[in-house]
Design a protein around this motif. Structure first.
Motif, mmCIF file in Angstrom:
data_model
loop_
_atom_site.group_PDB
_atom_site.id
_atom_site.type_symbol
_atom_site.label_atom_id
_atom_site.label_comp_id
_atom_site.label_asym_id
_atom_site.label_seq_id
_atom_site.Cartn_x
_atom_site.Cartn_y
_atom_site.Cartn_z
ATOM 1 N N LEU A 66 -5.334 7.796 10.273
ATOM 2 C CA LEU A 66 -4.040 8.097 9.656
ATOM 3 C C LEU A 66 -3.045 6.950 9.813
ATOM 4 O O LEU A 66 -2.257 6.677 8.892
ATOM 5 C CB LEU A 66 -3.463 9.383 10.271
ATOM 6 N N ASN A 67 -3.067 6.272 10.954
ATOM 7 C CA ASN A 67 -2.130 5.164 11.153
ATOM 8 C C ASN A 67 -2.392 3.982 10.213
ATOM 9 O O ASN A 67 -1.540 3.108 10.069
ATOM 10 C CB ASN A 67 -2.165 4.693 12.605
ATOM 11 N N LYS A 68 -3.585 3.967 9.590
ATOM 12 C CA LYS A 68 -3.883 2.915 8.602
ATOM 13 C C LYS A 68 -3.353 3.290 7.215
ATOM 14 O O LYS A 68 -3.377 2.471 6.298
ATOM 15 C CB LYS A 68 -5.398 2.676 8.534
ATOM 16 N N TRP A 69 -2.910 4.519 7.053
ATOM 17 C CA TRP A 69 -2.433 5.030 5.759
ATOM 18 C C TRP A 69 -1.080 4.424 5.381
ATOM 19 O O TRP A 69 -0.759 4.258 4.214
ATOM 20 C CB TRP A 69 -2.343 6.553 5.854
ATOM 21 N N ILE A 70 -0.303 4.111 6.405
ATOM 22 C CA ILE A 70 1.057 3.634 6.173
ATOM 23 C C ILE A 70 1.102 2.113 6.265
ATOM 24 O O ILE A 70 0.492 1.514 7.150
ATOM 25 C CB ILE A 70 2.037 4.281 7.180
ATOM 26 N N LYS A 71 1.810 1.498 5.351
ATOM 27 C CA LYS A 71 1.901 0.042 5.345
ATOM 28 C C LYS A 71 2.821 -0.426 6.466
ATOM 29 O O LYS A 71 3.959 0.029 6.589
ATOM 30 C CB LYS A 71 2.424 -0.458 4.002
ATOM 31 N N ARG A 72 2.326 -1.337 7.278
ATOM 32 C CA ARG A 72 3.124 -1.926 8.350
ATOM 33 C C ARG A 72 3.754 -3.208 7.819
ATOM 34 O O ARG A 72 3.071 -4.195 7.598
ATOM 35 C CB ARG A 72 2.258 -2.225 9.580
ATOM 36 N N GLU A 96 12.532 -6.443 6.893
ATOM 37 C CA GLU A 96 13.569 -6.325 5.870
ATOM 38 C C GLU A 96 13.590 -4.881 5.368
ATOM 39 O O GLU A 96 12.552 -4.265 5.153
ATOM 40 C CB GLU A 96 13.288 -7.273 4.702
ATOM 41 N N GLY A 97 14.776 -4.327 5.172
ATOM 42 C CA GLY A 97 14.877 -2.962 4.676
ATOM 43 C C GLY A 97 14.629 -1.902 5.728
ATOM 44 O O GLY A 97 14.390 -0.729 5.400
ATOM 45 N N PHE A 98 14.717 -2.262 7.006
ATOM 46 C CA PHE A 98 14.468 -1.328 8.112
ATOM 47 C C PHE A 98 15.473 -0.179 8.091
ATOM 48 O O PHE A 98 16.683 -0.401 7.986
ATOM 49 C CB PHE A 98 14.578 -2.095 9.436
ATOM 50 N N ILE A 99 14.975 1.064 8.200
ATOM 51 C CA ILE A 99 15.874 2.218 8.336
ATOM 52 C C ILE A 99 15.563 3.042 9.584
ATOM 53 O O ILE A 99 16.298 3.973 9.916
ATOM 54 C CB ILE A 99 15.822 3.142 7.098
ATOM 55 N N GLY A 100 14.483 2.725 10.272
ATOM 56 C CA GLY A 100 14.138 3.470 11.479
ATOM 57 C C GLY A 100 12.778 3.050 11.985
ATOM 58 O O GLY A 100 12.157 2.116 11.460
ATOM 59 N N SER A 101 12.331 3.733 13.017
ATOM 60 C CA SER A 101 11.056 3.391 13.655
ATOM 61 C C SER A 101 10.244 4.657 13.886
ATOM 62 O O SER A 101 10.781 5.692 14.282
ATOM 63 C CB SER A 101 11.328 2.686 14.989
ATOM 64 N N LEU A 102 8.956 4.559 13.621
ATOM 65 C CA LEU A 102 8.017 5.651 13.895
ATOM 66 C C LEU A 102 7.141 5.261 15.080
ATOM 67 O O LEU A 102 6.455 4.235 15.033
ATOM 68 C CB LEU A 102 7.129 5.919 12.677
ATOM 69 N N MET A 103 7.200 6.047 16.140
ATOM 70 C CA MET A 103 6.246 5.889 17.231
ATOM 71 C C MET A 103 5.059 6.795 16.932
ATOM 72 O O MET A 103 5.211 8.004 16.788
ATOM 73 C CB MET A 103 6.868 6.275 18.576
ATOM 74 N N SER A 104 3.874 6.207 16.816
ATOM 75 C CA SER A 104 2.660 6.958 16.512
ATOM 76 C C SER A 104 1.512 6.294 17.255
ATOM 77 O O SER A 104 0.765 5.484 16.705
ATOM 78 C CB SER A 104 2.403 6.962 14.996
ATOM 79 N N CYS A 105 1.373 6.642 18.526
ATOM 80 C CA CYS A 105 0.424 5.965 19.411
ATOM 81 C C CYS A 105 -0.916 6.685 19.433
ATOM 82 O O CYS A 105 -0.972 7.898 19.645
ATOM 83 C CB CYS A 105 0.980 5.888 20.830
ATOM 84 N N GLY A 106 -1.989 5.933 19.240
ATOM 85 C CA GLY A 106 -3.323 6.519 19.290
ATOM 86 C C GLY A 106 -3.634 7.321 18.050
ATOM 87 O O GLY A 106 -2.754 7.657 17.247
ATOM 88 N N SER A 107 -4.909 7.641 17.881
ATOM 89 C CA SER A 107 -5.340 8.388 16.698
ATOM 90 C C SER A 107 -5.957 9.741 17.035
ATOM 91 O O SER A 107 -6.235 10.529 16.131
ATOM 92 C CB SER A 107 -6.367 7.567 15.900
ATOM 93 N N ASP A 108 -6.202 10.006 18.326
ATOM 94 C CA ASP A 108 -6.804 11.279 18.700
ATOM 95 C C ASP A 108 -5.727 12.346 18.865
ATOM 96 O O ASP A 108 -4.587 12.060 19.226
ATOM 97 C CB ASP A 108 -7.630 11.144 19.976
ATOM 98 N N LEU A 109 -6.113 13.588 18.612
ATOM 99 C CA LEU A 109 -5.152 14.681 18.588
ATOM 100 C C LEU A 109 -4.411 14.849 19.907
ATOM 101 O O LEU A 109 -3.245 15.241 19.921
ATOM 102 C CB LEU A 109 -5.860 15.993 18.219
#
Length: 541
Positions: free
Chosen positions: A283-289, A318-331
């Motif tokens: 899932l973390n690969k779904w969003i463009k970094r 550029e265009g930063f509006i916030g930050s998502l912390m999403s550590c690891g891929s396991d539930l």
């Protein structure tokens, strides 16, 4: 607990419950018959035998073909009395007879050396190695920082095998791979192992799988770690017993792995797919970094600036509006998920922009709302398998905006690296003109924040449940501004009109206000949560 058993628990040396040991032997007998064992064609080696629980139900007539080694002399003495025909010896499998990247056998019995060189013999490695993991962070007395230090770990580091080198059971698997790969090309070698399941699914173990796990799946089962003595019943994890055939022609990532699920009495109650997921589908690969380039004040929590540490992430795109912390891929890493108004200071976080905003909010809502238990804790969050409808997307956004893991904030004059910064709360969800209650504590020049405008432009997709949550939350904001003189603004760094949901909620609770409204918000949030949970299977592998 005495000092001896306390040390074993620290090292993750959990004695195998006998009824699961007995069950594992049934699975072994599914691919090798008792007649074959009786003929002497097979040798069994348990390199972490402890007091011999694994071997307890193996018939005595086969003991002459069993090797049992363990690091502890007390266990050796006990086992020699219990398994008189087996070859039992003290041996540190992660350190003994290792010279650089090779083996020089000096400590193992001559009989075992001869059998290892006998190409006519087949092997069953039957083992329940320690489960301890060395922690990366922390130097206090409770940290297991040095528990995984060994010669095998040093070799794994040289081969760049990543996080797997911190796992003691993975170190056993690595040496077994080194020791038996050549043998497996000449005869049959089976690895029958009790272990945690990290090596199968975790993204951080991909290099280990590619390099070490040349396995063909034979059979296996899962059960809860709570069945081991002195383990937590509230943070249990899946323990697997799997029989693999070791051979260069196979790799675990290409296997169809289906495990039986056992209850606490070792009865089969279900089956579970345990196939390896391609890291590109996480899932973390779904969003463009987006590439980060500009220095901005980093946060370790909603209002706390991160100023110390070895790896501080303090850049935004550029265009930063916030930050998502999403550590690891396991539930089971779901709690390592949050939204911030400035860069979250550690690895595993990314910049949110207007372009990736929807995906960021979906990821947050999905990760936070999945119900995790011992059985699914090592499942992976994956890219959605089916297309998402707009109403579901809005459900995720609204739930995130009013969740307790929304750590958004607005702060002024924040000093960092010789500069002062203003943190804008782009996640502010309302029109300030409608809710300020004649509050004159803040300067306001008619601005509208991104999330308010987004919700306005997409209000036709807002579900009834999401709308009810927004209406209850709006009451909270109105109450906040009408009681602004009763809260501790300095404590929560409240100096701007677009205060974050975290600041509003925490400051009112600190002043012992609004418990009724907060209870109403929680109730509405849980109602909306039901909509999201209906779609979580779409995001789990």
């Amino acid at each position: 607990m005495d000092e001896y058993n306390s040390k074993k628990r620290y090292l993750g040396e959990f004695y195998t419950p006998l009824h699961f040991a007995k069950k594992s032997i049934e699975y072994i007998y599914n691919f090798v018959s008792e007649e074959e064992l009786k003929s002497g064609k097979y040798r069994i080696w348990d390199m972490s035998s402890g007091i011999g629980n694994l071997e307890y139900y193996i018939d005595e007539k086969y003991h002459q073909y069993i090797y049992m080694s363990t690091i502890d002399e007390k266990d050796v003495e006990y086992s020699k009395d219990k398994f008189k025909k087996a070859c039992i010896f003290q041996y540190d499998y992660l350190n003994d007879d290792i010279n650089n990247n090779d083996f020089e056998y000096k400590k193992i019995p001559r009989k075992l050396q001869n059998d290892l060189n006998n190409e006519n013999l087949k092997w069953i490695i039957f083992i329940n190695p320690p489960y301890a993991t060395s922690q990366v962070a922390g130097t206090n007395s409770k940290s297991k920082k040095n528990v995984s230090i060994s010669k095998i770990r040093d070799i794994m580091h040289k081969e760049k095998l990543g996080d797997a080198s911190r796992e003691l059971y993975a170190q056993f698997m690595f040496r077994i791979h080194k020791e038996f790969m050549n043998i497996s090309n000449k005869t049959e070698v089976y690895l029958a192992i009790f272990s945690k399941t990290n090596y199968i699914k975790y993204n951080n173990n991909e290099k280990f799988r590619n390099k070490v796990c040349n396995y063909k799946f034979i059979n296996g089962f899962l059960f809860s770690s709570s069945n081991f003595d002195n383990t937590s019943k509230t943070t249990s994890f899946p323990v697997s017993f799997i029989v693999w055939k070791i051979n260069d022609n196979y790799n675990i990532k290409n296997q169809n792995i289906v495990l039986d699920v056992l209850d606490d009495k070792a009865n089969i109650v279900n089956k579970k797919d345990y196939n390896v997921i391609d890291s590109n589908n996480l899932l973390n690969k779904w969003i463009k970094r987006e590439k980060t380039s500009k220095i901005f004040v980093p946060l370790s929590s909603a209002i706390k600036v991160k100023t110390s540490g070895n790896d501080i992430r303090d850049k935004v795109c550029e265009g930063f509006i916030g930050s998502l912390m999403s550590c690891g891929s396991d539930l089971q890493k779901q709690n390592l998920t949050a939204i911030f108004s400035a860069p979250q200071a550690s690895a595993g976080s990314l910049s949110i922009t207007r372009e990736n905003f929807e995906k960021a909010m979906i990821i947050h809502a999905i990760r936070r709302n999945v119900k995790v238990d011992w059985l699914n804790g090592s499942d992976q969050f994956c890219i959605p398998k089916k297309e998402l409808d707009k109403k579901f997307i809005l459900d995720c956004i609204v739930w995130t905006l009013f969740s307790t893991s929304n750590q958004s904030s607005a702060m002024n004059n924040i000093f960092y690296k010789n500069n002062y910064y203003t943190i804008i709360n782009h996640f502010y969800p309302f029109d300030y003109n409608e809710i300020h209650s004649n509050c004159n504590s803040f300067e306001y020049n008619g601005e509208k924040r991104f999330c308010f405008e987004y919700l306005e432009n997409n209000k036709k997709y807002i579900s009834d449940e999401a709308l009810e949550l927004m209406e209850s939350s709006k009451k909270l904001y109105i109450f906040f501004y009408s009681n602004i003189d009763k809260i501790n603004k300095d404590k929560f760094k409240i100096s701007l009109w677009d205060s974050g949901f975290w600041q509003i909620r925490k400051s009112l609770k600190d002043a012992k206000l609004t418990s009724d409204i907060l209870g109403e918000i929680k109730k509405k949030r849980n109602s909306l949560k039901i909509n999201i949970i209906k779609n979580t299977d779409n995001f789990i592998f």
